[in-house]
Motif scaffolding. Structure first.
Motif, mmCIF file in Angstrom:
data_model
loop_
_atom_site.group_PDB
_atom_site.id
_atom_site.type_symbol
_atom_site.label_atom_id
_atom_site.label_comp_id
_atom_site.label_asym_id
_atom_site.label_seq_id
_atom_site.Cartn_x
_atom_site.Cartn_y
_atom_site.Cartn_z
ATOM 1 N N ASP A 1 -95.636 -54.586 93.869
ATOM 2 C CA ASP A 1 -96.935 -53.947 93.824
ATOM 3 C C ASP A 1 -96.751 -52.485 93.376
ATOM 4 O O ASP A 1 -95.842 -51.811 93.872
ATOM 5 C CB ASP A 1 -97.496 -53.992 95.246
ATOM 6 C CG ASP A 1 -98.955 -53.671 95.274
ATOM 7 O OD1 ASP A 1 -99.738 -54.510 94.830
ATOM 8 O OD2 ASP A 1 -99.285 -52.549 95.718
ATOM 9 N N GLN B 1 -99.448 -44.029 90.256
ATOM 10 C CA GLN B 1 -99.928 -45.400 90.496
ATOM 11 C C GLN B 1 -100.857 -45.946 89.405
ATOM 12 O O GLN B 1 -100.689 -47.087 88.958
ATOM 13 C CB GLN B 1 -100.623 -45.472 91.857
ATOM 14 C CG GLN B 1 -100.998 -46.915 92.200
ATOM 15 C CD GLN B 1 -101.400 -47.071 93.630
ATOM 16 O OE1 GLN B 1 -100.978 -46.303 94.497
ATOM 17 N NE2 GLN B 1 -102.230 -48.070 93.898
ATOM 18 N N GLU C 1 -100.172 -49.248 87.110
ATOM 19 C CA GLU C 1 -101.030 -50.436 87.052
ATOM 20 C C GLU C 1 -101.217 -50.891 85.602
ATOM 21 O O GLU C 1 -101.223 -52.086 85.309
ATOM 22 C CB GLU C 1 -102.370 -50.153 87.742
ATOM 23 C CG GLU C 1 -102.201 -50.208 89.260
ATOM 24 C CD GLU C 1 -103.371 -49.638 90.048
ATOM 25 O OE1 GLU C 1 -104.390 -49.257 89.429
ATOM 26 O OE2 GLU C 1 -103.245 -49.571 91.288
ATOM 27 N N GLU D 1 -97.952 -52.472 84.547
ATOM 28 C CA GLU D 1 -97.843 -53.825 85.121
ATOM 29 C C GLU D 1 -98.635 -54.826 84.275
ATOM 30 O O GLU D 1 -98.151 -55.926 83.971
ATOM 31 C CB GLU D 1 -98.361 -53.814 86.560
ATOM 32 C CG GLU D 1 -98.267 -55.160 87.240
ATOM 33 C CD GLU D 1 -98.932 -55.153 88.614
ATOM 34 O OE1 GLU D 1 -100.027 -54.558 88.768
ATOM 35 O OE2 GLU D 1 -98.361 -55.740 89.534
#
Ligand SMILES: Nc1ncnc2c1ncn2[C@@H]1O[C@H](COP(=O)(O)OP(=O)(O)O)[C@@H](O)[C@H]1O
Ligand SMILES: Cc1cn([C@H]2C[C@H](O)[C@@H](COP(=O)(O)OP(=O)(O)O)O2)c(=O)[nH]c1=O
Length: 196
Positions: A129, A146, A150, A153
Motif C-alpha cells: 500500500d 503518497q 498512488e 502504483e
C-alpha cells in the motif's frame, strides 16, 4: 537471465536484494547505479523543482550506461543478473512525473527505451500500500510522497496488465522473512536449468 525487483519506495526491495546477495551467487546490480550518471540522477531527485523531462533523460542515460557496461556483459557470460529497479521504474515513476507534459507518458517513456533496452525475463513486483511505503521509507524526497506513489502504483498495475507472464507479485506487507523466502524461491524456480 535478467531478473528485476520492482515496487514502490519502502516495499522492501533493497533489503531483500541485500539478503539475497549474502546467500546467492547471482550478479547483483541496481538503478540508479553507482556511476557518475547515477550521481547525477540522485542530485536531480534531491532537487525540488528539477525539470521532470530532464530527470527522465538522466535516469535513461544511467540505464543506457548500466546496460552496456554491466547488464549485457554479465548476461553474455551466462550469469543470472538480479537488479534492484530497472526499466519499469522509469515507466512507472517518470510516467507519473511527466503527466501532462506529453499525451501518454508511460507509452512515451517505453518508446524511448524500446530501440535499445533489454527487457527483464522476470520481474518480481513487491506489492505494498502506498501509505505503508511512505511510512517505511520516511518520505525523504519528492518521489516518495503518497499522492505521487498512488500514480506510480497505477502505472505499475498497467504494466503488469500488459505483460502478466513477466511479472510475479509478492505480498510485501508480510514480515520480512516471508517476503525474502518468497522472492528467493521464485528466482530459484525460474532460473532452474537456465543459463542466460
Ligand atoms: N517486510 C517488511 N516489514 C517491515 N519493514 C520492512 C519490510 N521490508 C523492509 N522493511 C523496512 O522498510 C524500510 C524500507 O525498506 P527498503 O528495503 O529500503 O525498501 P525499498 O528498497 O523498496 O525502498 C527499511 O527500513 C526496511 O527495514
Ligand atoms: C531507477 C529509478 C528510480 N526512481 C526513483 C525511485 C526512488 O524514489 C528513487 C531512488 O531509487 P532507489 O535508490 O532505488 O530507492 P529505493 O530504496 O526506494 O529503491 O528514484 C525513478 O523515479 N525512476 C527510475 O528509473
Amino acid at each position: 537471465m535478467l531478473v528485476s525487483l520492482e515496487g514502490l519506495d519502502g516495499s522492501g526491495k533493497t533489503t531483500v536484494w541485500e539478503r539475497l546477495a549474502e546467500r546467492e551467487t547471482y550478479t547483483f546490480t541496481h538503478e540508479p547505479t553507482g556511476s557518475w550518471y547515477g550521481d547525477a540522477v540522485r542530485q536531480s531527485i534531491d532537487t525540488d523543482g528539477a525539470d521532470p523531462l530532464a530527470e527522465l533523460f538522466l535516469f535513461t542515460a544511467d540505464h543506457a550506461d548500466h546496460l552496456s557496461r554491466v547488464v549485457k556483459p554479465a548476461l553474455d557470460r551466462g550469469e543470472v543478473v538480479v537488479t534492484d529497479r530497472y526499466s519499469d521504474s522509469r515507466y512507472a515513476y517518470q510516467g507519473a512525473a511527466i503527466e501532462g507534459l506529453v499525451p501518454d507518458p508511460v507509452a512515451y517513456v517505453q518508446e524511448i527505451h524500446q530501440p535499445f533496452t533489454r527487457p527483464p525475463d522476470l520481474t518480481i513486483y513487491f506489492e505494498i500500500d502506498p501509505e505503508t511505503g511512505v511510512e517505511r521509507s520516511g518520505a525523504t524526497n519528492k518521489l516518495e510522497q503518497q499522492a505521487f506513489l498512488e500514480s506510480v502504483e497505477a502505472n505499475y498495475e498497467r504494466l503488469i496488465d500488459a505483460e502478466p507472464d513477466r511479472f510475479v507479485r509478492v505480498n510485501a506487507e508480510q514480515p520480512l522473512d516471508a517476503v525474502f523466502e518468497a522472492v528467493a524461491s521464485i528466482i530459484e524456480r525460474e532460473t532452474a536449468g537456465q543459463t542466460d
